[in-house]
Design a protein around this motif. Sequence first.
Motif, PDB file in Angstrom:
ATOM      1  N   ALA A 367       0.533  -0.959  -0.141  1.00 27.41           N
ATOM      2  CA  ALA A 367       0.139   0.131   0.103  1.00 27.41           C
ATOM      3  C   ALA A 367       0.655   1.118  -0.062  1.00 27.41           C
ATOM      4  O   ALA A 367       1.906   1.227   0.786  1.00 27.41           O
ATOM      5  CB  ALA A 367      -0.727   0.365   1.449  1.00 27.41           C
ATOM      6  N   TYR A 368       0.492   2.347  -0.863  1.00 26.91           N
ATOM      7  CA  TYR A 368       1.061   3.248  -0.299  1.00 26.91           C
ATOM      8  C   TYR A 368      -0.559   4.719  -1.668  1.00 26.91           C
ATOM      9  O   TYR A 368      -0.886   4.268  -1.779  1.00 26.91           O
ATOM     10  CB  TYR A 368       2.411   3.751  -1.987  1.00 26.91           C
ATOM     11  CG  TYR A 368       2.709   4.909  -2.197  1.00 26.91           C
ATOM     12  CD1 TYR A 368       3.234   5.917  -0.575  1.00 26.91           C
ATOM     13  CD2 TYR A 368       2.624   5.647  -3.170  1.00 26.91           C
ATOM     14  CE1 TYR A 368       3.417   6.494  -1.053  1.00 26.91           C
ATOM     15  CE2 TYR A 368       2.928   7.453  -3.740  1.00 26.91           C
ATOM     16  CZ  TYR A 368       3.157   7.402  -1.825  1.00 26.91           C
ATOM     17  OH  TYR A 368       4.152   9.273  -2.091  1.00 26.91           O
ATOM     18  N   ARG A 369      -0.568   5.704  -0.591  1.00 25.60           N
ATOM     19  CA  ARG A 369      -1.055   6.613  -0.344  1.00 25.60           C
ATOM     20  C   ARG A 369      -2.024   7.047  -1.817  1.00 25.60           C
ATOM     21  O   ARG A 369      -1.944   6.747  -2.816  1.00 25.60           O
ATOM     22  CB  ARG A 369      -0.872   7.786  -0.395  1.00 25.60           C
ATOM     23  CG  ARG A 369      -1.864   8.989   0.309  1.00 25.60           C
ATOM     24  CD  ARG A 369      -1.456   9.917   0.403  1.00 25.60           C
ATOM     25  NE  ARG A 369      -1.937  11.195   1.012  1.00 25.60           N
ATOM     26  CZ  ARG A 369      -1.369  12.853   1.841  1.00 25.60           C
ATOM     27  NH1 ARG A 369      -0.568  12.933   2.179  1.00 25.60           N
ATOM     28  NH2 ARG A 369      -2.825  12.853   3.018  1.00 25.60           N
ATOM     29  N   GLY A 370      -3.135   5.790  -1.082  1.00 23.97           N
ATOM     30  CA  GLY A 370      -4.623   5.715  -2.505  1.00 23.97           C
ATOM     31  C   GLY A 370      -4.125   4.313  -2.755  1.00 23.97           C
ATOM     32  O   GLY A 370      -5.508   4.059  -2.966  1.00 23.97           O
ATOM     33  N   ALA A 371      -3.328   3.358  -2.787  1.00 29.01           N
ATOM     34  CA  ALA A 371      -3.557   2.219  -3.398  1.00 29.01           C
ATOM     35  C   ALA A 371      -4.499   1.959  -4.171  1.00 29.01           C
ATOM     36  O   ALA A 371      -5.805   1.119  -3.719  1.00 29.01           O
ATOM     37  CB  ALA A 371      -3.775   1.338  -1.466  1.00 29.01           C
TER      38      ALA A 371
END
Length: 808
Positions: A367-371
């Motif tokens: 996960a990375y911001r917004g995923a």
Amino acid sequence: MTATAEPEIGKARLRKEDARLITGQTTWTDNLQLTGMLHMAVLRSPIAHARITNIDVSRATSMPGVAVVLTGEDLAAEQGSLPCAWPITEDMKAPPAPALAVGQVNFAGEAVALVIADSAYRAADALEAIDVDYDELPVVLDMEEALRDNDLVHEDLGTNKCATWIFDSAEAGAGTDVEDEIASAEVVIERTFKQQRLIPAFMEPRSVVVDTTAGMYTVWSATQIPHILRWMLSAVTGIAEHKLRVIAPDVGGGFGGKLQVTPEEVLCLLVARRMGRPVKWTESRTESMLSAHHGRDQIQKLTLSARRDGTVTGLKVELLADMGAYLRLVTPGVPILGAFMFNSIYKFAAYRFVCTNVFTNKVPTDAYRGAGRPEATFAIERMMDELAVELGMEPMKIREMNWIKHEEFPFNTVAGLTYDSGNYEAATARAMELFGYDELREEQARRRSSGDVVQLGIGISTYTEMCGLAPSRVLGALRYAAGGWETASIRMLPTGKVEVITGTSPHGQGHETVWSQIVADRLGVPFEDVEVLHGDTATSHKGMDSYGSRSLAVGGTALVHAAEKVLAKARTLAAHMMECDESDVEFAAGSFSVRGTSTVRTLGDVVLAAHVAHDLPEGMEPGMDADATFDPDNFSFPHGTHLCATEVDTETGMVRISRYVAVDDVGTVMNPLIVDGQVHGGLAQGIAQALYEEATHDEMGTLTTATFADYLVPCAADLPAFLTDRTETPATSNPLGAKGVGEAGTIASTPAVVNSVLDAVRHLGVRDIEMPMSPERVWTALQGRPDPGAGEVAAGGLGSIDAQGGQS
């Protein structure tokens, strides 16, 4: 206990948290100093793919201060495998993922040995004395090449394909057959986009401290997920969950990068158990970039069909997603989250999504911001611009004619979701007004006709996202291991003060402030009288933590329900105290009164009476506390319109954002100051993907962007002034009307910027530029342009369209 003078909800309160954070009066994990504490350093493989033939630790073991040196073989019997909580298909390939490599390394940066010493400096020095012999293996880096299975990341799997996940609107009963729509379409466009690999680059590096006393283990970690971490650490190590306490103290950012069960958390716990002493590990920045999970890294092939009048009909998405070498906590599910958002706000008749997850010899993604949602929004907003070019239509017009109208909500989408509320027209109208859209189109036309060296581009992103990650039954249907509920408790103290315990775990979002505002309004108590406790599994016994813009919509609603329970009990006791029927009791501004009389009891009076318990109604328990858990029926769906104007220097390739307007609809706004802060931070990260950030590897799989000298995180000077505003369409899925804002800016901004840059140079023959759109890449693309004298194109957006939207 005094009544609040005015409603707290909607007030731009300064954050309670800020004073201690800004003045340094807090405790980060790395600040912890425990008696007898040892320090752990990690030796990492410089090679992306190799068998480990020998590890000689003799020199390191004899160095001053070194307590022990451990290899994967030493911990093989107890370290288990790092968890993946999202087996997206029954036949998904999931290789064992040891915290410390045993026999083989599969990415450059993987942990191969540990030094435990009496100081961090001595531990780091001893790493250099460890000799490791590697027998190098072929390196798999390219996803398309990986699927040919010529060289394998994990030989025992027999393939580099992790899983294929499919959604088909026809099979799901949500739409027609996409192949039929494409076959009968008047217009079909196909495009392939690349989502580059990104590094979360949170401000505070990861850090872990583990203490052990009498068989109890306390784990401090810079994590977003203390409750999930406790559960998973127990599952991996075999330590009973009730013997584990996990604390997330103040955490300096996460952006999904700390939504993880990390190798180092497991290793610190195992070492502390083995040594019987506290152990600390804190990473360096380069170590973080080499070994903490990365984000994005997808190849997106899209086919869109439409009628000649611009009405979209079908959308087909074929996605390759890079898992890296292992599956971390939610790695395989991240691209699946995007499956429900490629259709965005548009009314497609048919949709098909096919995602193939691929193993490579790189750092695992997660996960990375917004995923998953930023990737989907980028693709569909690019495609809407491409369709506008194909048809010679104004890009905003083609969006307007295809989006869901405000009177059509609730709306069942072709991806099988129900959008509960929205007003895309209002957000867009406000954005265009603030942006000066028509005036900028005129300025664009002037620059093109004069052959200005600096060309002007206008980019559009009209987006929606699903957030408030829930409900549990939907997550279960998607094979996710956990639920999406959240919990909250309210403790009414006899002095009239209030303690709130939340299962969410903030790391910069401002929960302590907003949760205090919610309770102050619901109970009529002063904002200052509310204390919010979080991030400690001994205090907050259960919860599902913070990610996916879920904290307010889910955790905030649990808090509302807890407040309702407090008031329900307090009303009963107040009626008893005032000797009246409960139906005659009214509550306002922190006080109970009897309808039609002057008899009043404050909430403080009632709480004290409940505490001393001298005269309670028959069967009522002492105290005035309440717990509540909320599991929503639906996601929430914030939306908005972002407009970006960029100036592109055609001689140097330099891009400058000259104007950026973001109008977001995040439902009912609790605190506008915090909303603005979240949007600004999200914009910085979305713009960074468009223009600055990219994790790259050489042909041997070595990360070539392992410092901030090479991985370009923008600072304030690199970013424009943002003009932000809001429309408010309350969510119907929760009593707060909240929709979530933590990821909105990141999701919307990347396509707005990219569309703007392409709009500036498309009339010069440039059709695509890979992200990040560095000056070099823009300049290189411009060098392939046709001779301008061969036919100039009038302005009007997207290169080949005039100011009135007609084909030139």
